[in-house]
Design a protein around this motif. Structure first.
Motif, mmCIF file in Angstrom:
data_model
loop_
_atom_site.group_PDB
_atom_site.id
_atom_site.type_symbol
_atom_site.label_atom_id
_atom_site.label_comp_id
_atom_site.label_asym_id
_atom_site.label_seq_id
_atom_site.Cartn_x
_atom_site.Cartn_y
_atom_site.Cartn_z
ATOM 1 N N GLY A 40 0.831 -1.196 0.000
ATOM 2 C CA GLY A 40 0.000 0.000 0.000
ATOM 3 C C GLY A 40 0.864 1.245 0.000
ATOM 4 N N ILE A 41 0.579 2.159 -0.927
ATOM 5 C CA ILE A 41 1.286 3.443 -0.971
ATOM 6 C C ILE A 41 0.268 4.523 -0.626
ATOM 7 N N VAL A 42 0.509 5.204 0.484
ATOM 8 C CA VAL A 42 -0.482 6.100 1.067
ATOM 9 C C VAL A 42 0.076 7.515 1.156
ATOM 10 N N GLY A 43 -0.802 8.488 0.940
ATOM 11 C CA GLY A 43 -0.414 9.885 1.099
ATOM 12 C C GLY A 43 -1.484 10.805 0.571
ATOM 13 N N GLU A 44 -1.422 12.062 0.983
ATOM 14 C CA GLU A 44 -2.391 13.048 0.536
ATOM 15 C C GLU A 44 -2.164 13.381 -0.930
ATOM 16 N N SER A 45 -3.087 14.147 -1.525
ATOM 17 C CA SER A 45 -2.928 14.596 -2.903
ATOM 18 C C SER A 45 -1.636 15.400 -3.034
ATOM 19 N N GLY A 46 -0.860 15.096 -4.082
ATOM 20 C CA GLY A 46 0.405 15.774 -4.275
ATOM 21 C C GLY A 46 1.579 15.146 -3.564
ATOM 22 N N SER A 47 1.362 14.003 -2.920
ATOM 23 C CA SER A 47 2.447 13.349 -2.180
ATOM 24 C C SER A 47 3.401 12.596 -3.096
ATOM 25 N N GLY A 48 2.998 12.346 -4.334
ATOM 26 C CA GLY A 48 3.861 11.668 -5.285
ATOM 27 C C GLY A 48 3.547 10.202 -5.498
ATOM 28 N N MET A 222 3.907 8.335 2.008
ATOM 29 C CA MET A 222 4.609 9.388 1.285
ATOM 30 C C MET A 222 4.059 10.764 1.626
ATOM 31 N N LYS A 223 4.948 11.746 1.649
ATOM 32 C CA LYS A 223 4.581 13.132 1.898
ATOM 33 C C LYS A 223 5.534 14.025 1.106
ATOM 34 N N GLN A 224 4.950 14.882 0.271
ATOM 35 C CA GLN A 224 5.728 15.837 -0.523
ATOM 36 C C GLN A 224 6.838 15.145 -1.319
ATOM 37 N N GLY A 225 6.492 14.009 -1.912
ATOM 38 C CA GLY A 225 7.407 13.310 -2.796
ATOM 39 C C GLY A 225 8.383 12.368 -2.139
ATOM 40 N N GLU A 226 8.387 12.311 -0.811
ATOM 41 C CA GLU A 226 9.351 11.485 -0.096
ATOM 42 C C GLU A 226 8.652 10.396 0.706
ATOM 43 N N VAL A 227 9.378 9.308 0.948
ATOM 44 C CA VAL A 227 8.895 8.260 1.840
ATOM 45 C C VAL A 227 9.225 8.656 3.273
ATOM 46 N N VAL A 228 8.185 8.800 4.095
ATOM 47 C CA VAL A 228 8.407 9.195 5.485
ATOM 48 C C VAL A 228 8.311 8.019 6.448
ATOM 49 N N GLU A 229 7.684 6.937 5.998
ATOM 50 C CA GLU A 229 7.598 5.752 6.855
ATOM 51 C C GLU A 229 7.296 4.542 5.987
ATOM 52 N N PHE A 230 7.875 3.398 6.377
ATOM 53 C CA PHE A 230 7.726 2.166 5.606
ATOM 54 C C PHE A 230 7.770 1.000 6.585
ATOM 55 N N GLY A 231 6.845 0.062 6.438
ATOM 56 C CA GLY A 231 6.877 -1.085 7.323
ATOM 57 C C GLY A 231 5.716 -2.019 7.118
ATOM 58 N N ASN A 238 -0.016 0.096 14.498
ATOM 59 C CA ASN A 238 0.101 -0.026 15.953
ATOM 60 C C ASN A 238 1.245 0.780 16.549
ATOM 61 N N ARG A 239 2.303 1.007 15.748
ATOM 62 C CA ARG A 239 3.452 1.737 16.264
ATOM 63 C C ARG A 239 3.975 2.747 15.238
ATOM 64 N N PRO A 240 3.121 3.667 14.784
ATOM 65 C CA PRO A 240 3.582 4.668 13.813
ATOM 66 C C PRO A 240 4.617 5.587 14.442
ATOM 67 N N GLU A 241 5.678 5.875 13.708
ATOM 68 C CA GLU A 241 6.754 6.698 14.253
ATOM 69 C C GLU A 241 6.706 8.137 13.753
ATOM 70 N N HIS A 242 6.336 8.332 12.499
ATOM 71 C CA HIS A 242 6.348 9.681 11.934
ATOM 72 C C HIS A 242 5.056 10.427 12.276
ATOM 73 N N ALA A 243 5.173 11.704 12.529
ATOM 74 C CA ALA A 243 4.000 12.511 12.898
ATOM 75 C C ALA A 243 2.944 12.515 11.798
ATOM 76 N N TYR A 244 3.375 12.483 10.544
ATOM 77 C CA TYR A 244 2.405 12.483 9.436
ATOM 78 C C TYR A 244 1.616 11.177 9.412
ATOM 79 N N THR A 245 2.300 10.049 9.635
ATOM 80 C CA THR A 245 1.592 8.759 9.710
ATOM 81 C C THR A 245 0.602 8.771 10.859
ATOM 82 N N GLN A 246 1.007 9.328 11.980
ATOM 83 C CA GLN A 246 0.108 9.416 13.131
ATOM 84 C C GLN A 246 -1.118 10.255 12.806
#
Length: 261
Positions: A40-48, A222-231, A238-246
C-alpha cells in the motif's frame, strides 16, 4: 512471498515549471515488491504516490533512478517490450471514464487478449466468459455498454481488463475511492480473492490508511514526494513513528453508535 518481483531504487521525478525552475514530484524513493504481495502506498494529494505508480507502469518517464521487473532493468529503456507492458497492468481510479463508452464489454476485454496473445475467436470468447466469472459478473454483461453498468460493475470490468493480460503486477490507483462504502468492501475482497487465486502482486495507491489496512502486507507512507515511513501493516498501524503517519491514523473515521434504553 519468496522473492522480489519488482525493485525500485532511488527513483526521482522532476518537472520544469512555468517559471523555468524544477519541481521535484518524487524524491529518492526506493522499495521492493514481493511475488504475491500487496504494498500500500499512502499519502495526501500531491504526495507523489500516483507519480511513482505511473513511472513503474511506464506511463510517464523516469527522471533518474532504477526500476527492475524480475531482474530486468526498465528505467533505462526508451520503449518497453510487449512482455513488460503485459506484466504490469493498471486499474484506474474512475471506473466509468476508464472504459471506452463506444465499446461493448466483450470488446473492451478482447483488446488485451488480441494484443498480447495469439488466440482464435472461440478462445477469446471463452476467455472473456472466464474473466467475467472471475470478477463476479454474469456472462450476459458481455453485450452491455459501460453506461449500462453501475460504478462498481464498471470497476469489475476494469479489473477483468487488467487480468486479461495475465500480469505479474497490477497497479491499483485508488480503485475504490469513487465507490460507496459497501461496494468498496466488495471490490477489496474481490482483489484479495484474485490475488490468492493467481498469485498477483499489487501496488495499491490510497489517500488514507483505512483503505489499505485489510489488503496490504506492507505500507509505504509518502509526503511531498518522499517516503516518510515504511513497514509491515501492523507495525504502521500499531506503532507509527512519523508525525504524518500518526495524523493519517487519527484521521480514520470513528463510528460511535448511540445507546438507547
Amino acid at each position: 512471498m519468496s522473492r522480489p518481483i519488482l525493485e525500485v531504487a532511488h527513483l526521482n521525478k522532476s518537472y520544469r515549471t512555468k517559471s523555468n525552475t524544477d519541481f521535484a514530484a518524487v524524491k529518492d524513493v526506493s522499495f521492493s515488491l514481493m511475488k504475491g504481495e500487496t504494498l500500500g502506498i499512502v499519502g495526501e494529494s500531491g504526495s507523489g504516490k500516483t507519480t511513482v505508480a505511473k513511472m513503474i507502469a511506464g506511463m510517464i518517464p523516469v527522471t533518474s533512478g532504477d526500476i527492475s521487473l524480475d531482474g530486468e532493468r526498465l528505467s533505462g529503456t526508451r520503449t518497453r517490450s510487449k512482455a513488460t507492458k503485459r506484466n504490469i497492468q493498471y486499474i484506474f481510479q474512475d471506473p466509468v471514464s476508464s472504459l471506452n463508452p463506444r465499446l461493448q464489454i466483450k470488446d473492451i476485454l478482447a483488446e488485451p487478449l488480441k494484443l498480447y496473445f495469439s488466440l482464435t475467436k472461440q478462445e477469446i470468447n471463452t476467455r472473456i466468459d472466464g474473466l467475467l466469472n472471475d470478477v463476479g459478473l454474469p456472462n450476459a454483461y458481455r453485450e452491455r455498454y459501460p453506461k449500462e453498468l453501475s460504478g462498481g460493475q464498471c470497476q469489475r470490468v476494469g479489473i477483468a481488463r487488467a487480468l486479461a493480460a495475465e500480469p505479474t503486477i497490477i497497479v491499483c490507483d485508488e480503485p475504490t475511492s469513487a465507490l460507496d462504502m459497501t461496494i468498496q468492501s466488495q471490490i477489496l475482497e474481490l482483489l484479495k480473492d484474485l490475488q490468492q487465486k493467481w498469485g498477483i502482486s499489487y501496488l495499491f495507491i490510497a489517500h488514507g490508511l483505512e483503505v489499505v489496512y485489510s489488503i496490504s502486507n506492507r505500507v509505504m507512507v509518502m509526503k511531498q514526494g518522499e517516503v516518510v515511513e515504511f513497514g509491515a501493516t501492523d507495525e504502521i498501524f500499531n506503532r507509527p513513528e512519523h508525525a504524518y503517519t500518526q495524523s493519517l491514523i487519527n484521521a480514520i473515521p470513528q463510528i460511535q453508535i448511540p445507546y438507547f434504553n
